[in-house]
Design a protein around this motif. Sequence first.
Motif, PDB file in Angstrom:
ATOM      1  N   UNK A 256      60.864  39.276  27.929  1.00  0.00           N
ATOM      2  CA  UNK A 256      59.615  39.221  28.681  1.00  0.00           C
ATOM      3  C   UNK A 256      59.259  37.784  29.051  1.00  0.00           C
ATOM      4  N   UNK A 257      59.393  36.857  28.121  1.00  0.00           N
ATOM      5  CA  UNK A 257      59.045  35.459  28.406  1.00  0.00           C
ATOM      6  C   UNK A 257      59.847  34.952  29.608  1.00  0.00           C
ATOM      7  N   UNK A 258      61.145  35.220  29.624  1.00  0.00           N
ATOM      8  CA  UNK A 258      61.975  34.784  30.760  1.00  0.00           C
ATOM      9  C   UNK A 258      61.530  35.487  32.054  1.00  0.00           C
ATOM     10  N   UNK A 259      61.253  36.767  31.940  1.00  0.00           N
ATOM     11  CA  UNK A 259      60.807  37.561  33.096  1.00  0.00           C
ATOM     12  C   UNK A 259      59.478  37.019  33.641  1.00  0.00           C
ATOM     13  N   UNK A 260      58.507  36.783  32.775  1.00  0.00           N
ATOM     14  CA  UNK A 260      57.193  36.297  33.215  1.00  0.00           C
ATOM     15  C   UNK A 260      57.282  34.908  33.803  1.00  0.00           C
ATOM     16  N   UNK A 261      58.136  34.065  33.252  1.00  0.00           N
ATOM     17  CA  UNK A 261      58.275  32.697  33.740  1.00  0.00           C
ATOM     18  C   UNK A 261      58.848  32.672  35.153  1.00  0.00           C
ATOM     19  N   UNK A 262      59.609  33.706  35.532  1.00  0.00           N
ATOM     20  CA  UNK A 262      60.202  33.787  36.865  1.00  0.00           C
ATOM     21  C   UNK A 262      59.453  34.790  37.756  1.00  0.00           C
ATOM     22  N   UNK A 263      58.379  35.366  37.253  1.00  0.00           N
ATOM     23  CA  UNK A 263      57.682  36.455  37.956  1.00  0.00           C
ATOM     24  C   UNK A 263      57.098  35.990  39.291  1.00  0.00           C
ATOM     25  N   UNK A 264      57.287  36.851  40.276  1.00  0.00           N
ATOM     26  CA  UNK A 264      56.665  36.579  41.589  1.00  0.00           C
ATOM     27  C   UNK A 264      56.385  37.885  42.283  1.00  0.00           C
TER      28      UNK A 264
ATOM     29  N   UNK B 188      53.581  41.309  16.984  1.00  0.00           N
ATOM     30  CA  UNK B 188      54.533  40.259  17.314  1.00  0.00           C
ATOM     31  C   UNK B 188      54.046  39.526  18.554  1.00  0.00           C
ATOM     32  N   UNK B 189      54.501  38.297  18.730  1.00  0.00           N
ATOM     33  CA  UNK B 189      54.065  37.523  19.896  1.00  0.00           C
ATOM     34  C   UNK B 189      55.197  36.649  20.402  1.00  0.00           C
ATOM     35  N   UNK B 190      54.998  36.153  21.628  1.00  0.00           N
ATOM     36  CA  UNK B 190      55.965  35.242  22.229  1.00  0.00           C
ATOM     37  C   UNK B 190      55.201  34.228  23.079  1.00  0.00           C
ATOM     38  N   UNK B 191      55.681  32.991  23.057  1.00  0.00           N
ATOM     39  CA  UNK B 191      55.129  31.946  23.904  1.00  0.00           C
ATOM     40  C   UNK B 191      55.768  32.063  25.281  1.00  0.00           C
ATOM     41  N   UNK B 192      54.957  31.891  26.324  1.00  0.00           N
ATOM     42  CA  UNK B 192      55.430  32.033  27.699  1.00  0.00           C
ATOM     43  C   UNK B 192      55.076  30.763  28.467  1.00  0.00           C
ATOM     44  N   UNK B 193      56.056  30.184  29.140  1.00  0.00           N
ATOM     45  CA  UNK B 193      55.824  28.988  29.954  1.00  0.00           C
ATOM     46  C   UNK B 193      55.343  29.409  31.335  1.00  0.00           C
ATOM     47  N   UNK B 194      54.189  30.066  31.350  1.00  0.00           N
ATOM     48  CA  UNK B 194      53.559  30.517  32.592  1.00  0.00           C
ATOM     49  C   UNK B 194      52.066  30.621  32.340  1.00  0.00           C
ATOM     50  N   UNK B 195      51.264  30.453  33.389  1.00  0.00           N
ATOM     51  CA  UNK B 195      49.815  30.609  33.221  1.00  0.00           C
ATOM     52  C   UNK B 195      49.457  32.018  32.761  1.00  0.00           C
ATOM     53  N   UNK B 196      48.324  32.147  32.106  1.00  0.00           N
ATOM     54  CA  UNK B 196      47.893  33.449  31.581  1.00  0.00           C
ATOM     55  C   UNK B 196      47.808  34.504  32.680  1.00  0.00           C
ATOM     56  N   UNK B 197      47.324  34.127  33.854  1.00  0.00           N
ATOM     57  CA  UNK B 197      47.216  35.091  34.949  1.00  0.00           C
ATOM     58  C   UNK B 197      48.561  35.641  35.374  1.00  0.00           C
ATOM     59  N   UNK B 198      49.565  34.787  35.435  1.00  0.00           N
ATOM     60  CA  UNK B 198      50.917  35.227  35.791  1.00  0.00           C
ATOM     61  C   UNK B 198      51.487  36.110  34.698  1.00  0.00           C
ATOM     62  N   UNK B 199      51.273  35.713  33.449  1.00  0.00           N
ATOM     63  CA  UNK B 199      51.750  36.519  32.326  1.00  0.00           C
ATOM     64  C   UNK B 199      51.121  37.904  32.372  1.00  0.00           C
TER      65      UNK B 199
END
Length: 147
Positions: free
Chosen positions: A139-147, A6-17
């Motif tokens: 995860x997508x929401x988490x990665x998009x806000x990750x810091x 399974x996969x998900x699109x993430x609105x974050x750069x690959x490094x952040x993801x």
Amino acid sequence: MTDVILSVEVAAPAGTTWLALTDWARQGEWMLGTRVEVVEGNGRSVGSKLAAFTGVAGIGFTDTMEITTWEPPLRCVVRHLGKFVQGTGVFQVIEQGADRSTFVWAEHLKLPFGVFGRLGWPVARPFFSAGVRQSLKRFARYAEAYS
């Protein structure tokens, strides 16, 4: 063996993801009913071992894994070492431009419980897949806000 991919699109750069994905101690923030800890090594190299407890109110199981491939920021492969969960898991991040990426989660599993597991998997698979899909959305929401 059975495969779940399974996969998900993430609105974050690959490094952040990648950093969000491999922040094992925080995986419970997005993975349903799961707590992960590094039990051997640094969690960021081949040979490191992770333990993931999945369950509710202390009832569940622990999936022990060993990192067998570590290719930041692209791919991590784990071997499931437990009696209940066996096989391999692949976590892959694919760059989709400067600010987007795709997280692909693949499990190649040996079903537990012998013939009963093989017979029950067609019933259990939709629920397992739904749980993974929900975790991927989180995860997508988490990665998009990750810091």
